[in-house]
Design a protein around this motif. Structure first.
Motif, mmCIF file in Angstrom:
data_model
loop_
_atom_site.group_PDB
_atom_site.id
_atom_site.type_symbol
_atom_site.label_atom_id
_atom_site.label_comp_id
_atom_site.label_asym_id
_atom_site.label_seq_id
_atom_site.Cartn_x
_atom_site.Cartn_y
_atom_site.Cartn_z
ATOM 1 N N SER A 9 -28.718 103.142 29.101
ATOM 2 C CA SER A 9 -29.870 102.919 28.384
ATOM 3 C C SER A 9 -30.588 102.116 29.124
ATOM 4 O O SER A 9 -31.880 101.361 28.954
ATOM 5 C CB SER A 9 -29.086 101.863 27.607
ATOM 6 N N ASP A 13 -37.790 104.793 28.530
ATOM 7 C CA ASP A 13 -38.327 106.121 27.327
ATOM 8 C C ASP A 13 -38.775 107.238 27.748
ATOM 9 O O ASP A 13 -38.153 108.715 27.003
ATOM 10 C CB ASP A 13 -39.268 105.626 26.444
ATOM 11 N N LEU A 16 -35.838 109.196 29.335
ATOM 12 C CA LEU A 16 -35.135 109.773 27.628
ATOM 13 C C LEU A 16 -35.366 110.665 27.066
ATOM 14 O O LEU A 16 -35.018 111.460 25.969
ATOM 15 C CB LEU A 16 -34.815 108.385 27.138
ATOM 16 N N CYS A 17 -36.495 111.218 26.868
ATOM 17 C CA CYS A 17 -37.734 111.917 26.000
ATOM 18 C C CYS A 17 -38.022 112.752 26.478
ATOM 19 O O CYS A 17 -37.778 114.138 26.315
ATOM 20 C CB CYS A 17 -38.909 111.769 25.724
ATOM 21 N N LEU A 20 -34.407 114.199 25.746
ATOM 22 C CA LEU A 20 -34.094 114.856 24.629
ATOM 23 C C LEU A 20 -34.617 116.478 24.046
ATOM 24 O O LEU A 20 -34.798 116.788 23.381
ATOM 25 C CB LEU A 20 -34.836 114.115 23.389
ATOM 26 N N THR A 31 -29.810 111.585 16.986
ATOM 27 C CA THR A 31 -29.648 110.197 18.281
ATOM 28 C C THR A 31 -30.716 108.745 17.517
ATOM 29 O O THR A 31 -30.173 107.983 18.511
ATOM 30 C CB THR A 31 -30.544 110.606 19.964
ATOM 31 N N SER A 32 -31.383 109.088 16.902
ATOM 32 C CA SER A 32 -32.416 107.835 16.328
ATOM 33 C C SER A 32 -30.896 107.088 15.653
ATOM 34 O O SER A 32 -31.541 105.669 15.378
ATOM 35 C CB SER A 32 -32.882 108.118 15.170
ATOM 36 N N ARG A 37 -33.431 100.826 20.209
ATOM 37 C CA ARG A 37 -34.511 101.670 20.598
ATOM 38 C C ARG A 37 -34.472 103.253 20.302
ATOM 39 O O ARG A 37 -35.856 103.934 20.900
ATOM 40 C CB ARG A 37 -33.621 101.176 22.409
ATOM 41 N N TRP A 38 -33.075 103.574 20.134
ATOM 42 C CA TRP A 38 -33.308 105.021 19.987
ATOM 43 C C TRP A 38 -33.730 105.756 18.621
ATOM 44 O O TRP A 38 -34.607 106.924 18.177
ATOM 45 C CB TRP A 38 -32.316 105.845 20.296
ATOM 46 N N ASN A 39 -34.134 104.796 17.556
ATOM 47 C CA ASN A 39 -34.329 104.788 16.411
ATOM 48 C C ASN A 39 -36.105 105.514 16.489
ATOM 49 O O ASN A 39 -35.641 106.764 15.637
ATOM 50 C CB ASN A 39 -34.750 103.510 16.018
ATOM 51 N N LEU A 41 -37.644 107.107 19.069
ATOM 52 C CA LEU A 41 -37.361 107.611 20.983
ATOM 53 C C LEU A 41 -37.725 108.888 20.374
ATOM 54 O O LEU A 41 -38.934 109.892 20.941
ATOM 55 C CB LEU A 41 -36.545 107.803 21.558
ATOM 56 N N TRP A 42 -36.654 109.844 19.354
ATOM 57 C CA TRP A 42 -37.485 111.772 19.398
ATOM 58 C C TRP A 42 -38.507 111.724 18.975
ATOM 59 O O TRP A 42 -39.502 112.631 19.302
ATOM 60 C CB TRP A 42 -36.017 112.324 18.267
#
Length: 108
Positions: A9, A13, A16-17, A20, A31-32, A37-39, A41-42
């Protein structure tokens, strides 16, 4: 037992992207549920990987709907750098009998 720090965490971003981007899009989408925060991100991932096995018309339709919803949900300002689409057709017995008739109608 001491509480462990959530190192993932703390990552930006962009990293993390990038992580992913190695997943199939349906797993990146899943992952959302991890946190607020991850909601979304994908939706910023630059690589889309769609891999499925279609067995009949319904599974084909569901897959098309999923791909379409992902494309509509993405941030339009972010480019797609890689788009991977892999569809394998493994018909059920009823689908194997239906598809040749559909193709036959299309040809006439």
């Amino acid at each position: 037992m001491a509480e462990e720090e959530d190192i993932i965490s703390t990552l930006p971003d962009a990293i993390l992207c990038h992580i992913l981007s190695f997943l199939e899009t349906n797993y990146a989408d899943a992952t959302s549920v991890l946190s607020k925060r991850w909601n979304h991100l994908w939706r910023s991932v630059h690589t889309l990987r769609f891999i499925t096995q279609v067995t009949d018309h319904n599974s084909n339709h569901d897959f098309i709907d999923f791909v379409y919803s992902v494309l509509l949900s993405r941030d339009p300002a972010l480019p797609i750098k890689t788009f991977h689409l892999e569809v394998t057709f493994h018909p059920t017995k009823s689908a194997a009998m239906t598809y040749p008739r559909i193709l036959e109608k299309m040809m006439t």
